[in-house]
Design a protein around this motif. Structure first.
Motif, PDB file in Angstrom:
ATOM      1  N   UNK A 105       0.779  -1.170  -0.026  1.00  0.00           N
ATOM      2  CA  UNK A 105       0.076   0.122  -0.079  1.00  0.00           C
ATOM      3  C   UNK A 105       0.898   1.207   0.054  1.00  0.00           C
ATOM      4  N   UNK A 195      -6.616   4.865   1.379  1.00  0.00           N
ATOM      5  CA  UNK A 195      -7.742   4.274   0.876  1.00  0.00           C
ATOM      6  C   UNK A 195      -8.214   3.630   2.082  1.00  0.00           C
ATOM      7  N   UNK A 196      -9.445   3.406   2.126  1.00  0.00           N
ATOM      8  CA  UNK A 196     -10.244   2.571   3.029  1.00  0.00           C
ATOM      9  C   UNK A 196      -9.628   1.234   3.026  1.00  0.00           C
ATOM     10  N   UNK A 197      -8.985   0.780   4.198  1.00  0.00           N
ATOM     11  CA  UNK A 197      -8.318  -0.598   4.569  1.00  0.00           C
ATOM     12  C   UNK A 197      -7.009  -0.541   4.044  1.00  0.00           C
ATOM     13  N   UNK A 198      -6.353   0.600   3.577  1.00  0.00           N
ATOM     14  CA  UNK A 198      -4.663   0.593   3.295  1.00  0.00           C
ATOM     15  C   UNK A 198      -3.971   0.753   4.478  1.00  0.00           C
ATOM     16  N   UNK A 201      -4.363  -2.837   5.859  1.00  0.00           N
ATOM     17  CA  UNK A 201      -5.377  -2.995   6.398  1.00  0.00           C
ATOM     18  C   UNK A 201      -5.859  -2.309   7.753  1.00  0.00           C
ATOM     19  N   UNK A 204      -8.487   2.626   8.922  1.00  0.00           N
ATOM     20  CA  UNK A 204      -9.867   2.468   8.810  1.00  0.00           C
ATOM     21  C   UNK A 204     -10.680   3.670   9.255  1.00  0.00           C
ATOM     22  N   UNK A 206     -13.133   6.719   8.890  1.00  0.00           N
ATOM     23  CA  UNK A 206     -13.913   7.394   7.850  1.00  0.00           C
ATOM     24  C   UNK A 206     -14.093   8.637   8.296  1.00  0.00           C
ATOM     25  N   UNK A 208     -16.627  11.046   8.100  1.00  0.00           N
ATOM     26  CA  UNK A 208     -18.273  11.381   7.818  1.00  0.00           C
ATOM     27  C   UNK A 208     -18.790  12.744   7.432  1.00  0.00           C
TER      28      UNK A 208
END
Lengths: 227, 385
Positions: A105, A195-198, A201, A204, A206, A208
């Motif tokens: 990643x 990126x989400x999950x980069x 992993x 995480x 976000x 909103x």
């Protein structure tokens, strides 16, 4: 009280033992000694890319990250410093080496201090580290120490190599113990692309309140520009 | 719970016979596959949308209305309908029409599409893929719920007094699934509207899907559509079944090794261990599929990929016999016994009709007479002002 640091050696050497791994181990040894002088301890783990070769090839062509590769990624994710070492083939770093770093990643290694090292059969490859490898590690937002290591056949009998290893190790210890990575990650992590999950992993979060999230929840993307 | 199959619509050389089917042969085959799905007791058939060879399915509603006409119970769906490169107005019209012809036995799954060259063929730009998908769906959602829409956005020409016809069957918009692997915005949109969320569950380690499904469930509850357990989740999967597991491995291996997406890569045994792929006896496929609900929570729809990578029609039909007769009946029984009683029922037309109208009659919009100006005006239907 001293801290405990995790040093990860990544070697693309192919024989066992290989001079590529040997060079990296010499750096790791010096890092441990120099950190010890500052009352810090260093634990070293090794990622032998030779053992991951088929999973690296699979990941490149099918996006599928196998279990050994996942373990290597987790190891690097926890690294406080990295020694990355490769043989030179055809005037460039080994394809195994570059392939491995290409599937990580983009944000996995941000702000981690790195020593770059290469071995070759001829001194004519000496600029591969500075000319080619630094670009890859700049893209990954690592911080590469000023001293690059290169060892061709004749360097192994020259005390100059030991001096350069000392210098590179000292530079790495200075960066590792300065808290540089932690400052950057704590204070500026959000300003890098993720990126989400980069980040192996682990990334995480976000937001909103982002424009896209508002659009997802029935909001507007703005108006079409006139004309 | 619903069980079904989804097809990518790839036309792939059969690596065993060396034959590549013609488009005509493969299109005939897909209709037989869908009819077989109903015959063996599956609930859903879904088809992808692609606009480049070697795929045939550029016009899913045409195919699906044909399949709906040839079947009695099967729900037809997509995997996926491109919400980026299709005009949401055309999606609203075409899928409402399909809904009428299929008498409600349909829904659709939206996806973005990740083939960059396709976007400019339809006047779009893949760099805008996510905002385009989100905005287009916001519009699509309104077109199916409001008789007359005034709308202005960033990507499409504005709409003034537009009525999408026909209105959805029983004035009940088609159910929508949003498919995504790792995009929280898509999960958010699905949750915001109380729509379904589908994880294709094929390529990545399951942790990626687990995280996003969990987020979708939390946000579904946040927006007041129900509890996290009541959110509507669908999962993909793929299987190759034979009575004896060794036969399954031997028969599927050449297709796996040359499969368009993961072929020439991981060993099949490794891929089976690390992904939802099941290759084996009916019992092995059952056991593996039963683990999905442990990772993702109870869910409403399980789809299997069965007809890809050049598998010949005869083999696919035989696979469907095994899936429908030996795997799915056991899965239905086992899952019913284990499922949390709070779990929502699958979103069928009948169920949603009841949710909306109870035992009362559904709205049946009748248009006013054409006023000669070819626009709908403020009150196109007799029951609205």
């Amino acid at each position: 009280m001293g801290q405990n640091f995790q040093l990860v050696v990544v070697s693309a050497g192919t024989s066992d033992p290989s001079s590529t791994r040997l060079l990296a181990d010499r750096v790791a040894g010096r890092v441990t000694t120099l950190a010890g002088k500052k009352a810090q301890t260093v634990g070293t783990s090794v990622v032998e890319l030779r053992e991951l070769a088929s999973e690296i090839a699979n990941a490149l062509v099918s996006n599928h990250i196998g279990p050994k590769l996942q373990k290597a990624i987790a190891t690097l994710q926890r690294a406080d410093a990295i020694v990355a070492s490769t043989p030179v083939y055809k005037a460039g770093a080994s394809g195994l080496f570059t392939s491995f770093f290409q599937i990580l990643d983009n944000d996995l290694l941000i702000a981690k201090p790195v020593v770059l090292a290469a071995t070759a059969g001829t001194a004519r490859h000496a600029l591969v580290v500075d000319d080619q490898m630094r670009g890859l590690f700049a893209y990954l937002r690592t911080v590469v120490v000023p001293t690059s290591l290169f060892a061709s056949t004749e360097d192994w009998q020259d005390n100059g190599l030991n001096k350069r290893i000392d210098r590179a190790a000292l530079e790495l210890v200075a960066l590792m113990t300065s808290g540089f990575e932690k400052s950057v990650r704590d204070e500026s992590w959000g300003s890098y692309q993720h990126e989400y999950g980069s980040a192996g992993g682990t990334e995480l979060s976000i937001d909103l309140d982002s424009d896209l999230m508002k659009l997802a929840a029935g909001g507007s993307a703005g108006q079409k520009s006139a004309g | 719970m619903q069980f079904g199959i989804f097809s990518v619509s790839d036309i792939t050389r059969d690596p065993v016979s060396g034959e590549t089917p013609s488009e005509a042969e493969r299109i005939d085959a897909i209709v037989q596959i869908a009819e077989k799905a109903e015959e063996v007791g599956l609930d859903v058939f879904a088809i992808g949308e692609h606009h480049n060879p070697p795929f045939f399915s550029s016009s899913p509603t045409t195919l699906l209305s044909h399949i709906a006409a040839k079947t009695k119970k099967l729900t037809v769906s997509t995997a996926t309908t491109l919400i980026t490169t299709n005009d949401p107005v055309r999606i609203a019209e075409e899928y409402a029409m399909l809904q009428h012809l299929a008498k409600g036995r349909m829904d659709l799954m939206l996806g973005r599409g990740n083939t960059a060259p396709v976007y400019p063929w339809f006047g779009a730009d893949i760099r805008q893929s996510l905002p385009l998908a989100l905005e287009n769906y916001n519009l699509l959602h309104r077109l199916w719920r409001e008789d007359v829409v005034d709308w202005e956005g960033k990507f499409r020409t504005p709409l003034q007094g537009f009525t999408s016809t026909p209105r959805p069957l029983d004035d009940l918009p088609p159910f929508v699934w949003h498919g995504s692997i790792r995009t929280p915005e898509i999960a958010e949109q699905a949750a915001y509207y109380g729509d379904g969320f589908f994880a294709n569950n094929i390529f990545w380690p399951k942790e990626h899907y687990m995280r996003l499904i969990k987020f979708y469930r939390q946000r579904y509850a946040h927006y007041g559509h129900g509890t996290e357990k009541q959110a509507i989740v669908g999962l993909g999967g793929q299987a190759y079944i034979a009575k004896r597991s060794q036969d399954a491995l031997n028969e599927f291996r050449p297709y796996f090794n040359e499969a368009p997406v993961y072929g020439h890569g991981p060993r099949m045994e490794d891929f089976m261990e690390q992904t939802p792929l099941s290759v084996g006896s009916p019992q092995e496929v059952i056991d593996k599929t039963l683990t999905f609900r442990e990772h993702f929570g109870d869910y409403q729809r399980q789809m299997f990929l069965m007809d890809h990578a050049g598998l010949p029609l005869k083999t696919v039909l035989n696979q469907l016999d095994l899936l429908g007769e030996e795997v799915v009946p056991v899965l239905r029984k086992e899952i019913e016994a284990r499922q949390d009683p709070e779990t929502a029922k699958p979103p069928t037309h009948a169920k949603r009709l009841k949710d909306k109208y109870g035992d009362g009659p559904a709205r049946q919009p009748k248009p006013n007479a054409n006023r000669g100006d070819n626009v709908t005006g403020g009150s196109p239907y007799q029951d609205s002002e």
